[in-house]
Design a protein around this motif. Sequence first.
Motif, PDB file in Angstrom:
ATOM      1  N   THR A 154       0.852  -1.196   0.000  1.00 61.65           N
ATOM      2  CA  THR A 154       0.000   0.000   0.000  1.00 61.65           C
ATOM      3  C   THR A 154       0.889   1.249   0.000  1.00 61.65           C
ATOM      4  O   THR A 154       0.626   2.223  -0.722  1.00 61.65           O
ATOM      5  CB  THR A 154      -0.940  -0.005   1.227  1.00 61.65           C
ATOM      6  OG1 THR A 154      -1.640  -1.241   1.245  1.00 61.65           O
ATOM      7  CG2 THR A 154      -1.929   1.133   1.185  1.00 61.65           C
ATOM      8  N   LEU A 155       1.957   1.188   0.784  1.00 63.50           N
ATOM      9  CA  LEU A 155       2.912   2.298   0.830  1.00 63.50           C
ATOM     10  C   LEU A 155       3.571   2.482  -0.541  1.00 63.50           C
ATOM     11  O   LEU A 155       3.660   3.605  -1.064  1.00 63.50           O
ATOM     12  CB  LEU A 155       3.971   1.987   1.895  1.00 63.50           C
ATOM     13  CG  LEU A 155       4.898   3.128   2.303  1.00 63.50           C
ATOM     14  CD1 LEU A 155       4.185   4.078   3.243  1.00 63.50           C
ATOM     15  CD2 LEU A 155       6.138   2.578   2.997  1.00 63.50           C
ATOM     16  N   VAL A 156       4.021   1.374  -1.119  1.00 62.23           N
ATOM     17  CA  VAL A 156       4.683   1.427  -2.430  1.00 62.23           C
ATOM     18  C   VAL A 156       3.701   1.935  -3.494  1.00 62.23           C
ATOM     19  O   VAL A 156       4.060   2.749  -4.350  1.00 62.23           O
ATOM     20  CB  VAL A 156       5.226   0.017  -2.818  1.00 62.23           C
ATOM     21  CG1 VAL A 156       5.667  -0.027  -4.270  1.00 62.23           C
ATOM     22  CG2 VAL A 156       6.380  -0.372  -1.913  1.00 62.23           C
ATOM     23  N   GLY A 157       2.458   1.455  -3.419  1.00 68.98           N
ATOM     24  CA  GLY A 157       1.445   1.890  -4.376  1.00 68.98           C
ATOM     25  C   GLY A 157       1.213   3.388  -4.283  1.00 68.98           C
ATOM     26  O   GLY A 157       1.095   4.073  -5.301  1.00 68.98           O
ATOM     27  N   CYS A 158       1.167   3.897  -3.069  1.00 67.05           N
ATOM     28  CA  CYS A 158       0.951   5.328  -2.867  1.00 67.05           C
ATOM     29  C   CYS A 158       2.112   6.130  -3.473  1.00 67.05           C
ATOM     30  O   CYS A 158       1.900   7.138  -4.157  1.00 67.05           O
ATOM     31  CB  CYS A 158       0.822   5.598  -1.371  1.00 67.05           C
ATOM     32  SG  CYS A 158       0.081   7.162  -1.026  1.00 67.05           S
ATOM     33  N   LEU A 159       3.324   5.647  -3.221  1.00 64.30           N
ATOM     34  CA  LEU A 159       4.523   6.305  -3.750  1.00 64.30           C
ATOM     35  C   LEU A 159       4.500   6.279  -5.284  1.00 64.30           C
ATOM     36  O   LEU A 159       4.724   7.307  -5.944  1.00 64.30           O
ATOM     37  CB  LEU A 159       5.767   5.577  -3.213  1.00 64.30           C
ATOM     38  CG  LEU A 159       7.117   6.151  -3.582  1.00 64.30           C
ATOM     39  CD1 LEU A 159       7.284   7.548  -3.013  1.00 64.30           C
ATOM     40  CD2 LEU A 159       8.245   5.255  -3.079  1.00 64.30           C
ATOM     41  N   ALA A 160       4.207   5.091  -5.840  1.00 64.81           N
ATOM     42  CA  ALA A 160       4.166   4.951  -7.307  1.00 64.81           C
ATOM     43  C   ALA A 160       3.072   5.848  -7.888  1.00 64.81           C
ATOM     44  O   ALA A 160       3.275   6.508  -8.912  1.00 64.81           O
ATOM     45  CB  ALA A 160       3.909   3.496  -7.679  1.00 64.81           C
TER      46      ALA A 160
END
Lengths: 187, 501
Positions: free
Chosen positions: B23-29
Motif C-alpha cells: 500500500t505504501l509502495v502503491g501510494c509512492l508509485a
Amino acid sequence: MIKNKRVIGEIAVVALIFLGVAGGALQQIATSFAAQNASSGGPLKNAAMFPQLLIAILVVLGCVQIGMSIRTHRLSNGPATGETRPDARSESAVPGEPPDPAEPRAVLHRKAIICLVIFAAYLGGVGILGYPVATFTMLFAMFFVLGTSPLVASIVAFLAMVTVGIVFGMLLNVVLPIGIIGISFPS
Amino acid sequence: MSIFDTLIAGSGLFFTPLAILLTLVGCLAGLIIGVLPGLGPLMGIVLMMPVAFYLPPIPAMGMLIAIFVGGSCGGAISAIVLRIPGTPLAAATLLDGYPMAQRGRAGDAIGLAVSSSALGGIFGGIVLIFFAPVLAGFALRFAPPEYFALALLGLICIAVVSQESTIKGFLTGALGLLLATIGTDSFSQANRFTFGQYQLLNGFHIVAVVVGLFALSEMFLQVQSGRLDQKPKVQKITVSFKSLFMALRHKTNLLRSSIIGTFFGALPGAGGVMSSFTAYAVAKANGKSDVPYGQGAEGGVVATESANNAACGGTLIPTLALAIPGDASSAVLMGALLLLGFFPGPDLFERNPDVVGGIFIAYIFANIFLFILGILLTPVFVSVLKLKKKFLIPLVLHLCVVGVFALQSSVFDLWVMFGFGVLGYVLRKFDYPLAPIVIGLILGPIAESNFRRSLLMSDDGAMVFFDRPVSALIMVVNVLLIILVLLPDKWRVWKTRVADI
C-alpha cells in the motif's frame, strides 16, 4: 464533395471501426453461429440475441455520427468535430500544454511512426530473439530515435532490461521469452 | 454482519507486512505517476495490474487502490510548480496553486494540496465504509432485471457525461459490450467471434486491452506532442507537516468540498474532474479570502484537491456495492478484483466480508500514507518532473510488454495489446472517449447474463424490466437520459449546462 480531411477521417473511423466490426459480427452470426445452431431460439439457446442488439445500436449510431460529421462540415465549412466540446483533447497529450514549438509536427509524427514500427518489430521478434536481446535492441533503437546519444541509450537500455528482467523473472517467477538464442533470466 | 465486524475481519488480511508495504509502495508509485504530465492514476493502475495478478488479494488491491489515491493527488504538484496539471484531475488546482507558487508559496500550496487530498480522501473513505454496505444490503433484493437496468445505467451515464461527444461515448460503449461477447457463451456453450482461435475462447484478456487502449496509445500521443528533451527548471521546495493545520483552517470549505467530491464520485461517469471544478466554483462563490480566487487563494487549492480525492472513495461505493464502476480507473480496479477471483456486488459483502473490510482499511491507510509521503518526499516528486520524456516513453512501453506477457506467457496477448493500442490511438485522435470501452468490456458479461436471465424468467418478454418497481424506475431514468441525448440542437445549450453541472 467533401474535401476536409478531418471529416473524411471521421467517416472512415465510423465506417472501418464501428460499422466494420458490426459487419464482421453479422457475418459470424450468419455463418459460425448458424453452424453451431446458436443464432435463433429463446434466451438460453440464442447466443446471437445480445450481440444482434449491440450490432443494431452500432449501425444506427454509426450512421447518426456520419450524418453529424457531414452536417457540421456543411454548416461550418470548416473542420468538423461532431458535437465535440471545445475542451476535448486536441493535439497535445498533456492537458494545458500547447504544441511543441521546437520540433515541427511532421518530425514528431515521423518519430511516432518509427517508434510504432520498432515496437511492432519487437513484438514479432521477442519470441525468436528472446527477452534480453530483443528488449535491449528495442529500447536502444527507441531511445536513439527519440534523441538520446548512442552511449547513453545503450547504458539505459541495458540497465532497464536487466532491472525489469530481475523483477519479473526472478522476483515474480515469470518465464520471459527465451528465443532461439536461449538467453533468459533464471526464474 | 455489522460494519465493525467487517473492518475487524478485514484487519486480519490488511495488517500484514506485505499488504502494508505494498500500500505504501502503491501510494509512492501513484504520486510519482501522477506528477508526470500526461500520466495519471489510471495509467498507474494499468501498468501495475499485471504485478497485482501475482499477489494475494488484499496486498494486490491495497497497492492498486493506493496508486489510485496517490495518482489523484500527484498531478497537483506539477500543476502548482509548472502550471501543467499532471492529470486532468488537477486542472482546477492550478487556478490558485500556480499563483501561490508565483508568490513564493509553492511549498505551502503543495502542502495544502497534499493535506486536503488526504483529508478529503479519508472523508470519502468514511462514507464508503458506512454507505457501501447499506447499498449492498439494499441490492441484495435485486434480481436480474434490476442488475441489467443498473448495468445499462452505468454505461449510459459514462457516455452522457463523456468529455467528448455523447454519440461517440455510446458508440465506444456499445463496441466494448460487443467485444465482451467474444469467447464461449456461458448459456449455450457456443463459440462466439473466435475465428477458430483457441486463445479467444475466454475472450480478450482485460489487462491486455486496457494496457493497449490507455498506456500504448498515450505513449504514441506523447511522442507526437513533442518536448521529448525538455527538462523544466524547478525550484527547490520543502513542505512542512504544519500544512495540515493550514488546511484545517478551511474546515467548512474542506467538509463541503469533500461532500461534493464523494457525491460526484459515486455518480457513474461524473468523477474527480467534475467534482473538483464544482467544488472550486462553490468555494469561490462562498469564499471570503484575503487573496481573491484565481490569484493564489488557499481555499481554491483546498476545494479542488479535497474534492478530487474524496471522489476516489465515492467512486468505490457503486463499484464495490453494485458492481457498477463510476469511471475508467474504478472499472480497472473492478477488473482486477474479478481477476483475483472476487465478484463485486452484494454477494461480495455477504460471502467475503474480510476482503471488503481489507479493501476499506487499505483505502484509509492509502490516504494516511499519501499525507506522510506527500509531505516528506515532495523534493523527490519535484525532481521527478525533470525526467525527460525521451527516457520515459520507451521505459513505459517496455513495462507494458513485460507486464502483459507475464499474465499468461502469451505472445498473442502482446498482439492484442498492440491492436488495442492502435485502436485507442485512432479513437483518441478523433475525440472518442475510451472509458466506455473498458466499462462496456467489464459490464458486458453482467449485462448480457442478466438480460437473458430476465427474459428467461419473463412471461411477457421485455416487459419484465418494467414489471418490477426498482427495475422500472432505473429503466425510466435510462430512457430519460437517452431522450436528453437525442434532444434537438436548440436545446443543446441547455444540455451542455446540464452535463457541466
